[in-house]
Design a protein around this motif. Structure first.
Motif, PDB file in Angstrom:
ATOM      1  N   GLN A 185       0.846  -1.196   0.000  1.00 47.18           N
ATOM      2  CA  GLN A 185       0.000   0.000   0.000  1.00 47.18           C
ATOM      3  C   GLN A 185       0.883   1.249   0.000  1.00 47.18           C
ATOM      4  OE1 GLN A 185      -2.420   1.252   3.627  1.00 47.18           O
ATOM      5  NE2 GLN A 185      -4.003   0.387   2.299  1.00 47.18           N
ATOM      6  N   ILE A 186       0.417   2.285  -0.688  1.00 49.25           N
ATOM      7  CA  ILE A 186       1.085   3.602  -0.629  1.00 49.25           C
ATOM      8  C   ILE A 186       0.057   4.605  -0.139  1.00 49.25           C
ATOM      9  CG2 ILE A 186       2.121   5.494  -1.948  1.00 49.25           C
ATOM     10  CD1 ILE A 186       3.340   3.497  -3.814  1.00 49.25           C
ATOM     11  N   VAL A 187       0.437   5.388   0.853  1.00 51.97           N
ATOM     12  CA  VAL A 187      -0.434   6.455   1.352  1.00 51.97           C
ATOM     13  C   VAL A 187       0.297   7.791   1.235  1.00 51.97           C
ATOM     14  CG1 VAL A 187      -1.747   4.954   2.895  1.00 51.97           C
ATOM     15  CG2 VAL A 187       0.281   6.100   3.748  1.00 51.97           C
ATOM     16  N   GLN A 188      -0.488   8.830   1.054  1.00 52.60           N
ATOM     17  CA  GLN A 188       0.067  10.176   0.926  1.00 52.60           C
ATOM     18  C   GLN A 188       0.464  10.697   2.293  1.00 52.60           C
ATOM     19  OE1 GLN A 188       0.379  12.014  -2.132  1.00 52.60           O
ATOM     20  NE2 GLN A 188       1.636  13.257  -0.789  1.00 52.60           N
ATOM     21  N   GLY A 189       1.693  11.170   2.390  1.00 52.81           N
ATOM     22  CA  GLY A 189       2.161  11.790   3.622  1.00 52.81           C
ATOM     23  C   GLY A 189       2.139  13.301   3.483  1.00 52.81           C
ATOM     24  N   LYS A 190       2.893  13.977   4.305  1.00 53.95           N
ATOM     25  CA  LYS A 190       2.959  15.438   4.283  1.00 53.95           C
ATOM     26  C   LYS A 190       3.933  15.922   3.225  1.00 53.95           C
ATOM     27  CE  LYS A 190       1.916  15.751   9.172  1.00 53.95           C
ATOM     28  NZ  LYS A 190       2.399  16.094  10.501  1.00 53.95           N
ATOM     29  N   GLU A 191       3.635  17.065   2.653  1.00 48.99           N
ATOM     30  CA  GLU A 191       4.542  17.777   1.739  1.00 48.99           C
ATOM     31  C   GLU A 191       5.038  16.914   0.582  1.00 48.99           C
ATOM     32  OE1 GLU A 191       7.584  19.577   4.165  1.00 48.99           O
ATOM     33  OE2 GLU A 191       6.104  20.379   5.541  1.00 48.99           O
ATOM     34  N   GLY A 192       4.136  16.111   0.002  1.00 53.13           N
ATOM     35  CA  GLY A 192       4.488  15.319  -1.162  1.00 53.13           C
ATOM     36  C   GLY A 192       5.254  14.048  -0.877  1.00 53.13           C
TER      37      GLY A 192
END
Length: 88
Positions: free
Chosen positions: A39-46
């Motif tokens: 799984q890939i999740v969006q973190g902070k600042e790209g």
């Protein structure tokens, strides 16, 4: 296997070595996770987090896309799967 180029920050190298001592998380395992994450999740600042369940917890590898490469920023293991796993 997908041959995406993997780059490491100095911080990520140090963190991987620390986790290898305590949980046996190898450099190869980290690179494989970035190449083929569960799984890939969006973190902070790209920043993106590649994730995979491992030993009753979650290995999270934070990276940015840098041209044709993936640059590993940091990583850690947590027992809080339900907090970070999307759809859990």
């Amino acid at each position: 296997m997908n041959q995406v180029k993997i780059l490491w920050t100095n911080h990520a190298i140090l963190r991987q070595k620390e986790w290898e001592k305590s949980l046996g998380i190898t450099r190869e395992e980290v690179e494989n996770l970035v190449r083929e994450p569960a799984q890939i999740v969006q973190g902070k600042e790209g920043i993106l987090a590649a994730q995979n369940v491992r030993n009753g917890g979650l290995l999270r590898v934070f990276f940015v896309r840098d041209g044709g490469a993936q640059k590993i920023v940091t990583l850690y293991w947590t027992s809080k799967i339900e907090k970070y796993w999307k759809g859990a």
